[in-house]
Design an enzyme around this catalytic site. Structure first.
Site, PDB file in Angstrom:
ATOM      1  CB  THR A   1      53.385 -58.386 -75.422  1.00 22.24           C
ATOM      2  OG1 THR A   1      53.949 -58.010 -76.695  1.00 22.24           O
ATOM      3  CG2 THR A   1      51.955 -58.842 -75.623  1.00 22.24           C
TER       4      THR A   1
ATOM      5  CG  ASP B   1      58.874 -48.824 -72.211  1.00 24.34           C
ATOM      6  OD1 ASP B   1      59.559 -49.463 -71.391  1.00 24.34           O
ATOM      7  OD2 ASP B   1      59.307 -47.856 -72.851  1.00 24.34           O
TER       8      ASP B   1
ATOM      9  CG  ASP C   1      52.906 -57.383 -87.689  1.00 28.44           C
ATOM     10  OD1 ASP C   1      53.385 -58.426 -87.214  1.00 28.44           O
ATOM     11  OD2 ASP C   1      53.626 -56.433 -88.110  1.00 28.44           O
ATOM     12  CG  LEU C   2      53.706 -50.872 -85.908  1.00 21.64           C
ATOM     13  CD1 LEU C   2      52.426 -50.524 -85.201  1.00 21.64           C
ATOM     14  CD2 LEU C   2      54.896 -50.590 -84.999  1.00 21.64           C
TER      15      LEU C   2
ATOM     16  CB  SER D   1      62.947 -52.345 -78.997  1.00 20.58           C
ATOM     17  OG  SER D   1      63.123 -53.535 -78.259  1.00 20.58           O
TER      18      SER D   1
ATOM     19  CB  SER E   1      65.237 -44.266 -79.138  1.00 17.25           C
ATOM     20  OG  SER E   1      66.483 -44.701 -78.667  1.00 17.25           O
TER      21      SER E   1
ATOM     22  CD  GLU F   1      71.136 -46.417 -79.075  1.00 19.09           C
ATOM     23  OE1 GLU F   1      71.841 -46.413 -80.085  1.00 19.09           O
ATOM     24  OE2 GLU F   1      71.591 -46.633 -77.933  1.00 19.09           O
TER      25      GLU F   1
ATOM     26  CE1 TYR G   1      64.974 -49.224 -81.565  1.00 21.68           C
ATOM     27  CE2 TYR G   1      66.740 -47.787 -80.772  1.00 21.68           C
ATOM     28  CZ  TYR G   1      65.457 -48.297 -80.649  1.00 21.68           C
ATOM     29  OH  TYR G   1      64.658 -47.871 -79.609  1.00 21.68           O
TER      30      TYR G   1
ATOM     31  CE  LYS H   1      62.173 -46.816 -81.566  1.00 20.89           C
ATOM     32  NZ  LYS H   1      60.748 -46.881 -81.239  1.00 20.89           N
TER      33      LYS H   1
ATOM     34  NE  ARG I   1      66.085 -52.378 -71.390  1.00 19.50           N
ATOM     35  CZ  ARG I   1      66.020 -51.710 -72.529  1.00 19.50           C
ATOM     36  NH1 ARG I   1      65.049 -51.970 -73.410  1.00 19.50           N
ATOM     37  NH2 ARG I   1      66.894 -50.761 -72.806  1.00 19.50           N
TER      38      ARG I   1
HETATM   39  P1  NDP Z   1      60.261 -54.218 -76.027  1.00 13.87           P
HETATM   40  O1  NDP Z   1      61.245 -54.795 -76.990  1.00 13.87           O
HETATM   41  O2  NDP Z   1      60.178 -54.784 -74.650  1.00 13.87           O
HETATM   42  O3  NDP Z   1      58.783 -54.317 -76.680  1.00 13.87           O
HETATM   43  C1  NDP Z   1      58.579 -54.201 -78.058  1.00 13.87           C
HETATM   44  C2  NDP Z   1      57.132 -54.519 -78.356  1.00 13.87           C
HETATM   45  O4  NDP Z   1      56.902 -54.378 -79.769  1.00 13.87           O
HETATM   46  C3  NDP Z   1      56.701 -55.957 -78.004  1.00 13.87           C
HETATM   47  O5  NDP Z   1      55.403 -55.911 -77.461  1.00 13.87           O
HETATM   48  C4  NDP Z   1      56.663 -56.639 -79.368  1.00 13.87           C
HETATM   49  O6  NDP Z   1      55.760 -57.737 -79.435  1.00 13.87           O
HETATM   50  C5  NDP Z   1      56.144 -55.500 -80.222  1.00 13.87           C
HETATM   51  N1  NDP Z   1      56.368 -55.711 -81.654  1.00 13.87           N
HETATM   52  C6  NDP Z   1      57.541 -56.004 -82.282  1.00 13.87           C
HETATM   53  N2  NDP Z   1      57.337 -56.111 -83.607  1.00 13.87           N
HETATM   54  C7  NDP Z   1      56.009 -55.891 -83.815  1.00 13.87           C
HETATM   55  C8  NDP Z   1      55.202 -55.867 -84.982  1.00 13.87           C
HETATM   56  N3  NDP Z   1      55.709 -56.083 -86.191  1.00 13.87           N
HETATM   57  N4  NDP Z   1      53.879 -55.586 -84.825  1.00 13.87           N
HETATM   58  C9  NDP Z   1      53.346 -55.369 -83.607  1.00 13.87           C
HETATM   59  N5  NDP Z   1      54.066 -55.395 -82.473  1.00 13.87           N
HETATM   60  C10 NDP Z   1      55.389 -55.652 -82.581  1.00 13.87           C
HETATM   61  O7  NDP Z   1      60.545 -52.646 -75.974  1.00 13.87           O
HETATM   62  P2  NDP Z   1      60.400 -51.627 -74.728  1.00 13.87           P
HETATM   63  O8  NDP Z   1      59.104 -51.872 -74.054  1.00 13.87           O
HETATM   64  O9  NDP Z   1      61.660 -51.610 -73.962  1.00 13.87           O
HETATM   65  O10 NDP Z   1      60.350 -50.224 -75.492  1.00 13.87           O
HETATM   66  C11 NDP Z   1      59.111 -49.663 -75.936  1.00 13.87           C
HETATM   67  C12 NDP Z   1      59.375 -48.709 -77.084  1.00 13.87           C
HETATM   68  O11 NDP Z   1      60.211 -47.656 -76.635  1.00 13.87           O
HETATM   69  C13 NDP Z   1      60.078 -49.334 -78.282  1.00 13.87           C
HETATM   70  O12 NDP Z   1      59.592 -48.703 -79.440  1.00 13.87           O
HETATM   71  C14 NDP Z   1      61.533 -48.974 -78.058  1.00 13.87           C
HETATM   72  O13 NDP Z   1      62.256 -48.960 -79.265  1.00 13.87           O
HETATM   73  C15 NDP Z   1      61.374 -47.597 -77.451  1.00 13.87           C
HETATM   74  N6  NDP Z   1      62.450 -47.156 -76.573  1.00 13.87           N
HETATM   75  C16 NDP Z   1      62.834 -47.957 -75.540  1.00 13.87           C
HETATM   76  C17 NDP Z   1      63.827 -47.554 -74.680  1.00 13.87           C
HETATM   77  C18 NDP Z   1      64.237 -48.399 -73.518  1.00 13.87           C
HETATM   78  O14 NDP Z   1      65.273 -48.099 -72.925  1.00 13.87           O
HETATM   79  N7  NDP Z   1      63.464 -49.404 -73.133  1.00 13.87           N
HETATM   80  C19 NDP Z   1      64.517 -46.255 -74.879  1.00 13.87           C
HETATM   81  C20 NDP Z   1      63.949 -45.455 -75.942  1.00 13.87           C
HETATM   82  C21 NDP Z   1      62.973 -45.909 -76.768  1.00 13.87           C
HETATM   83  P3  NDP Z   1      56.230 -59.247 -79.028  1.00 13.87           P
HETATM   84  O15 NDP Z   1      56.189 -59.287 -77.518  1.00 13.87           O
HETATM   85  O16 NDP Z   1      55.192 -60.090 -79.645  1.00 13.87           O
HETATM   86  O17 NDP Z   1      57.607 -59.423 -79.592  1.00 13.87           O
HETATM   87  P1  GDP Z   2      71.250 -49.617 -76.180  1.00 16.34           P
HETATM   88  O1  GDP Z   2      71.747 -48.350 -75.581  1.00 16.34           O
HETATM   89  O2  GDP Z   2      69.826 -49.534 -76.644  1.00 16.34           O
HETATM   90  O3  GDP Z   2      72.121 -50.182 -77.218  1.00 16.34           O
HETATM   91  O4  GDP Z   2      71.155 -50.661 -74.938  1.00 16.34           O
HETATM   92  P2  GDP Z   2      71.951 -52.000 -74.593  1.00 16.34           P
HETATM   93  O5  GDP Z   2      71.564 -52.357 -73.203  1.00 16.34           O
HETATM   94  O6  GDP Z   2      71.738 -53.045 -75.638  1.00 16.34           O
HETATM   95  O7  GDP Z   2      73.493 -51.587 -74.651  1.00 16.34           O
HETATM   96  C1  GDP Z   2      74.027 -50.575 -73.810  1.00 16.34           C
HETATM   97  C2  GDP Z   2      75.535 -50.523 -73.962  1.00 16.34           C
HETATM   98  O8  GDP Z   2      76.114 -51.720 -73.396  1.00 16.34           O
HETATM   99  C3  GDP Z   2      76.060 -50.462 -75.413  1.00 16.34           C
HETATM  100  O9  GDP Z   2      77.114 -49.513 -75.461  1.00 16.34           O
HETATM  101  C4  GDP Z   2      76.613 -51.848 -75.662  1.00 16.34           C
HETATM  102  O10 GDP Z   2      77.695 -51.888 -76.610  1.00 16.34           O
HETATM  103  C5  GDP Z   2      77.127 -52.178 -74.264  1.00 16.34           C
HETATM  104  N1  GDP Z   2      77.324 -53.630 -74.068  1.00 16.34           N
HETATM  105  C6  GDP Z   2      78.483 -54.235 -73.658  1.00 16.34           C
HETATM  106  N2  GDP Z   2      78.308 -55.560 -73.618  1.00 16.34           N
HETATM  107  C7  GDP Z   2      77.030 -55.810 -74.008  1.00 16.34           C
HETATM  108  C8  GDP Z   2      76.291 -57.028 -74.161  1.00 16.34           C
HETATM  109  O11 GDP Z   2      76.769 -58.138 -73.946  1.00 16.34           O
HETATM  110  N3  GDP Z   2      74.984 -56.889 -74.543  1.00 16.34           N
HETATM  111  C9  GDP Z   2      74.423 -55.663 -74.796  1.00 16.34           C
HETATM  112  N4  GDP Z   2      73.145 -55.597 -75.144  1.00 16.34           N
HETATM  113  N5  GDP Z   2      75.115 -54.513 -74.678  1.00 16.34           N
HETATM  114  C10 GDP Z   2      76.417 -54.591 -74.290  1.00 16.34           C
END
Ligand code: NDP
Ligand code: GDP
Length: 323
Positions: free
Chosen positions: A10, A13, A58-59, A84, A125, A127, A149, A153, A184
């Site tokens: 959901t 990604d 649930d994870l 995340s 990630s 991160e 976080y 990871k 996003r």
């Molecule tokens: P999202 O936050 O959009 O999605 C996270 C998902 O995890 C949601 O479907 C959420 O469900 C589910 N989830 C959270 N907690 C639980 C739980 N306890 N049990 C089961 N499911 C759970 O993340 P993204 O799609 O952006 O990212 C996908 C993955 O890639 C994540 O692991 C993220 O940390 C990692 N990642 C992402 C990056 C990015 O830039 N997007 C970069 C590098 C890594 P619900 O919708 O119900 O909350």
């Molecule tokens: P991250 O790289 O996973 O932490 O992705 P984010 O999109 O949350 O943040 C990217 C960068 O934007 C980080 O350096 C944050 O400190 C900076 N940032 C500045 N202002 C904001 C804000 O209002 N919200 C978030 N999320 N990030 C911010």
């Protein structure tokens, strides 16, 4: 027909990966955690909510993962579920560790106990690089996470590597740099900015409050990045890969692109709010995706300009439809 099981289906990604795998002819199943509100909006946005099979679990509950894998019988498992958001990880460090770190172990154990031939993808990630030890981060760069976080990871990454080396599981860790899209979460800076620019353009707001806009990120399009996840699981050997564009941009310059896309100057609307600064910052992320290019034939296709314009356009449409 191959079957894939996606945790986090959901999420951003999860939705793009499900769409991609359906196009490849897969049966796509996903784990859905119980929530009091509707979490299917991303699958609905891509018009796929009827095409995937959702299994409750649930994870943090390993028994639900074992049951799901026994029921679905996948040949590929993609672990995308996580808490995340870096910011939240300081407010909820324990939940973050339980879901983002131990969740990966739960899933690996569920695979080891049910069917060790399953191919496993871990969503790692950039991160994990945190306080970066090299200007261009590659698979060989040492890690130095800067948030709960990032630490969580890193555990998930190493347990994936360890299960590959200990039990010969086919486990890949994709070290993905930030990737964004109209799907996003609104708490991330790109979506916050594209949504803010749309609201200001449509007269709903006047200003947008941000924290540190001098940090730099290597931003790509999520739709490009999910293909790399699948490519990793099609190789003869499991391995770890950096997935990035190889370009880095400040938050400030990303704001400039977003506001320019709606004909505005970001300097007239951005207000810096010290409360939004983080306890520890990741100043620079810049990935070196050479290995992914050479071994997988993968390259980012969408530029930051195209990505931000796509997001602004979607937010303008969405905000406009709510007025
Ligand atoms: P999202 O936050 O959009 O999605 C996270 C998902 O995890 C949601 O479907 C959420 O469900 C589910 N989830 C959270 N907690 C639980 C739980 N306890 N049990 C089961 N499911 C759970 O993340 P993204 O799609 O952006 O990212 C996908 C993955 O890639 C994540 O692991 C993220 O940390 C990692 N990642 C992402 C990056 C990015 O830039 N997007 C970069 C590098 C890594 P619900 O919708 O119900 O909350
Ligand atoms: P991250 O790289 O996973 O932490 O992705 P984010 O999109 O949350 O943040 C990217 C960068 O934007 C980080 O350096 C944050 O400190 C900076 N940032 C500045 N202002 C904001 C804000 O209002 N919200 C978030 N999320 N990030 C911010």
């Amino acid at each position: 027909m191959k079957t894939a099981f996606i945790t986090g289906i959901t999420g951003q990604d999860g939705a793009y990966l499900a769409q991609f795998l359906l196009q490849q002819g897969y049966r796509v199943c996903g784990l859905i955690a119980r929530r009091s509100t509707d979490t299917l909006w991303r699958l609905q946005y891509l018009n796929m909510d009827k095409d995937v099979e959702l299994i409750e679990g649930d994870l943090t509950d390993v028994s639900s993962l074992i049951r799901a894998i026994q029921q679905v019988k996948p040949s590929e498992v993609y672990n995308l579920a996580a808490q995340s958001f870096v910011g939240t990880s300081w407010e909820q460090p324990i939940t973050t560790s339980q879901v983002t770190a131990l969740g990966a172990l739960h899933l690996l154990e569920a695979i080891r106990l049910t069917d060790p031939s399953i191919r496993f993808y871990q969503a790692s990630s950039s991160e994990m690089f945190g306080l970066v030890q090299e200007a261009h981060q590659s698979e060989k760069t040492p890690f130095y996470p800067r948030s709960p976080y990032g630490v969580a990871k890193l555990y998930a990454h190493w347990i994936t590597v360890n299960y590959r080396e200990s039990f010969q599981l086919f486990g890949c860790s994709g070290i993905l740099f930030n990737h964004e899209s109209p799907l996003r979460g609104i708490e991330f800076v790109t979506r916050k900015v594209t949504d803010g620019a749309a609201r200001i353009k449509l007269g709903l707001e006047k200003e947008l409050r941000l924290g540190n806009i001098d940090s730099k990120r290597d931003w790509g399009f999520a739709g490009d990045y999910v293909k790399a996840m699948w490519m990793m699981l099609q190789q003869a050997e499991a391995d770890d890969y950096i997935i990035a564009t190889g370009k880095t941009t400040t938050v400030r310059d990303m704001c400039e692109i977003a506001f320019r896309a709606v004909g505005l100057n970001y300097e007239d609307h951005i207000v810096i709010d010290p409360k939004l600064y983080r306890p520890a910052e990741v100043d620079l992320l810049l990935g070196n995706p050479l290995k992914a290019k050479q071994r997988l034939g993968w390259e980012a296709e969408t530029s930051l300009q195209q990505l931000i314009e796509m997001m602004v356009e979607a937010d303008l449409r969405r905000v406009h439809s709510m007025i």
